[in-house]
Scaffold this active site. Structure first.
Site, PDB file in Angstrom:
ATOM      1  N   ARG A   1       0.416  -0.718   0.298  1.00  0.00           N
ATOM      2  CA  ARG A   1      -0.194   0.042   0.370  1.00  0.00           C
ATOM      3  C   ARG A   1       0.860   1.285  -0.125  1.00  0.00           C
ATOM      4  O   ARG A   1       2.115   1.317   0.830  1.00  0.00           O
ATOM      5  CB  ARG A   1      -1.326  -0.033   1.273  1.00  0.00           C
ATOM      6  CG  ARG A   1      -1.663  -1.279   1.289  1.00  0.00           C
ATOM      7  CD  ARG A   1      -3.250  -1.034   0.103  1.00  0.00           C
ATOM      8  NE  ARG A   1      -4.231  -1.413   0.407  1.00  0.00           N
ATOM      9  CZ  ARG A   1      -4.029  -2.345  -0.440  1.00  0.00           C
ATOM     10  NH1 ARG A   1      -3.065  -2.681  -1.472  1.00  0.00           N
ATOM     11  NH2 ARG A   1      -5.355  -2.802  -0.626  1.00  0.00           N
TER      12      ARG A   1
ATOM     13  N   GLU B   1      -4.315   6.926  -4.766  1.00  0.00           N
ATOM     14  CA  GLU B   1      -4.839   5.732  -6.149  1.00  0.00           C
ATOM     15  C   GLU B   1      -6.013   6.883  -6.958  1.00  0.00           C
ATOM     16  O   GLU B   1      -7.088   7.203  -6.231  1.00  0.00           O
ATOM     17  CB  GLU B   1      -4.231   4.887  -6.492  1.00  0.00           C
ATOM     18  CG  GLU B   1      -3.456   4.099  -5.676  1.00  0.00           C
ATOM     19  CD  GLU B   1      -3.532   2.869  -5.460  1.00  0.00           C
ATOM     20  OE1 GLU B   1      -4.179   1.940  -5.925  1.00  0.00           O
ATOM     21  OE2 GLU B   1      -2.175   2.172  -5.225  1.00  0.00           O
TER      22      GLU B   1
ATOM     23  N   HIS C   1      -1.438  -0.314  -9.878  1.00  0.00           N
ATOM     24  CA  HIS C   1      -1.935  -1.015  -8.917  1.00  0.00           C
ATOM     25  C   HIS C   1      -2.488  -2.607  -9.811  1.00  0.00           C
ATOM     26  O   HIS C   1      -3.767  -2.479  -9.449  1.00  0.00           O
ATOM     27  CB  HIS C   1      -3.050  -0.304  -8.089  1.00  0.00           C
ATOM     28  CG  HIS C   1      -2.872  -0.903  -6.875  1.00  0.00           C
ATOM     29  ND1 HIS C   1      -3.474  -1.067  -6.032  1.00  0.00           N
ATOM     30  CD2 HIS C   1      -3.309  -2.189  -6.505  1.00  0.00           C
ATOM     31  CE1 HIS C   1      -3.672  -1.895  -5.158  1.00  0.00           C
ATOM     32  NE2 HIS C   1      -3.759  -2.534  -5.348  1.00  0.00           N
TER      33      HIS C   1
HETATM   34  C1  8YV Z   1      -6.783  -5.928  -6.107  1.00  0.00           C
HETATM   35  C2  8YV Z   1      -5.158  -5.380  -4.072  1.00  0.00           C
HETATM   36  O1  8YV Z   1      -5.743  -4.190  -6.561  1.00  0.00           O
HETATM   37  O2  8YV Z   1      -5.977  -7.323  -2.588  1.00  0.00           O
HETATM   38  C3  8YV Z   1      -5.042  -6.081  -2.502  1.00  0.00           C
HETATM   39  O3  8YV Z   1      -6.059  -5.989  -1.579  1.00  0.00           O
HETATM   40  O4  8YV Z   1      -5.377  -3.958  -3.440  1.00  0.00           O
HETATM   41  C4  8YV Z   1      -5.812  -6.317  -5.175  1.00  0.00           C
HETATM   42  O5  8YV Z   1      -5.223  -7.584  -5.069  1.00  0.00           O
HETATM   43  C5  8YV Z   1      -7.810  -5.436  -6.499  1.00  0.00           C
HETATM   44  O6  8YV Z   1      -8.104  -5.534  -4.565  1.00  0.00           O
HETATM   45  C6  8YV Z   1      -8.448  -5.892  -6.781  1.00  0.00           C
HETATM   46  O7  8YV Z   1      -9.838  -6.542  -6.845  1.00  0.00           O
END
Ligand code: 8YV
Length: 306
Positions: free
Chosen positions: A224, A253, A271
């Site tokens: 993050r 973002e 991301h």
């Molecule tokens: C994805 C993420 O961008 O798992 C996470 O927390 O940030 C990433 O895998 C996102 O959640 C896609 O749905």
């Protein structure tokens, strides 16, 4: 029989998985039209704020398509007895691959080389200069959870010496433990950030950690944005305090600060660490399995411990 309404704040990919959701459920998109909704589908990076959760008085379950829980009001979920599921393990390889790719891109000037060719500089007989080998250097893993350990396996398998830090030393871990982020940065050349986001880790990689990493060091972030102090990072990149950075995640973002856009040897991606068709398919399957289990009154396959 009418279908159960689900509030979907995120899409399931590949498209066929979204179709499956729509086949079995009545998918609502507008939170202001969801007072009766009992299930929310959201993404890891999107979460569900306390304010939004409060708009959903009937909410019983939150299915997170991802592993990050930092954008979710877990305290409210716990207080209200709302079940939460996530998609662990199935994305670890994809995220670890991305971290490796960013490290290679930085150390071997892959993104810079691409720009060099496209802008005609190679054709004009200019020289790019030398990169650095990655695999003969020492790796540091900040956050030795599922993703960090998968990355450590990859890096060790490629011949790198791997150090890690975590809340405590892991018994039987094949890698070398460092007590904190500064000690880790001092011991490694490439610092991989895989720690969970949230208040516990915010600003963990600060000016002191970057100074300990040193002018030959690289930092890679697939966790993050806020885990790294962005201002300190931009400053270290500009001043040559560290050699480069590979970043897939950012504070707010999709905005990327100008200081990082302009920083030398900084490879930026939007991301996408878990965005392979394999990982996203498996994540979507887990989301559907968790929702189906909740509706049927069965235990969730991958619940989050609140
Ligand atoms: C994805 C993420 O961008 O798992 C996470 O927390 O940030 C990433 O895998 C996102 O959640 C896609 O749905």
């Amino acid at each position: 029989m009418s279908k159960l309404r689900i509030l979907a704040l995120a899409d399931l990919k590949p498209a066929g998985m979204g179709d499956r959701l729509a086949r079995d459920y009545d998918v609502v998109r507008d939170i202001d039209d969801a007072a009766d909704v009992t299930i929310v589908l959201t993404a890891g990076n999107l979460g569900l704020s306390g304010e939004d959760m409060a708009k959903l008085p009937a909410l019983k379950m939150i299915a997170v398509n991802g592993v990050g829980l930092d954008a979710l009001d877990l305290a409210q979920a716990k207080r209200r007895g709302i079940a939460v599921s996530s998609t662990p393990d199935v994305l670890s390889l994809a995220v670890a691959e991305m971290a490796l790719g960013l490290a290679l891109a930085c150390s071997r000037q892959i993104a810079e080389g691409d720009r060099f060719v496209r802008s005609g500089q190679w054709a004009a007989h200019r020289k790019l200069g030398l990169g650095r080998s990655l695999l003969d250097r020492r790796a540091g893993i900040l956050g030795y959870g599922r993703i960090g350990r998968k990355l450590a396996d990859l890096l060790r398998g490629l011949g790198m010496q791997v150090f890690y830090t975590a809340r405590s030393e892991k018994p039987h871990a094949p890698d070398i433990y460092c007590a904190d982020a500064v000690a880790l940065a001092r011991n490694c050349d490439v610092l991989f950030v895989t720690a969970a986001g949230g208040s516990d880790t915010s600003g963990l990689v600060d000016a002191q950690v970057l100074a300990a990493l040193g002018s030959d060091g690289l930092v890679i972030n697939v966790a993050r944005g806020p885990v790294i102090d962005t201002q300190a990072l931009a400053q270290a990149l500009q001043s040559g305090g560290i050699a480069g950075a590979g970043l897939d995640v950012f504070d707010t973002e999709p905005q990327v600060p100008q200081s990082l856009l302009e920083a030398p040897n900084c490879v930026l991606t939007p991301h996408i660490a878990s965005a392979t068709s394999e990982a996203r398919h498996a994540m979507a399957q887990l989301v559907l399995d968790n929702i189906d289990a909740h509706v049927a009154g069965r235990p969730l396959p991958t619940p989050v411990d609140l």
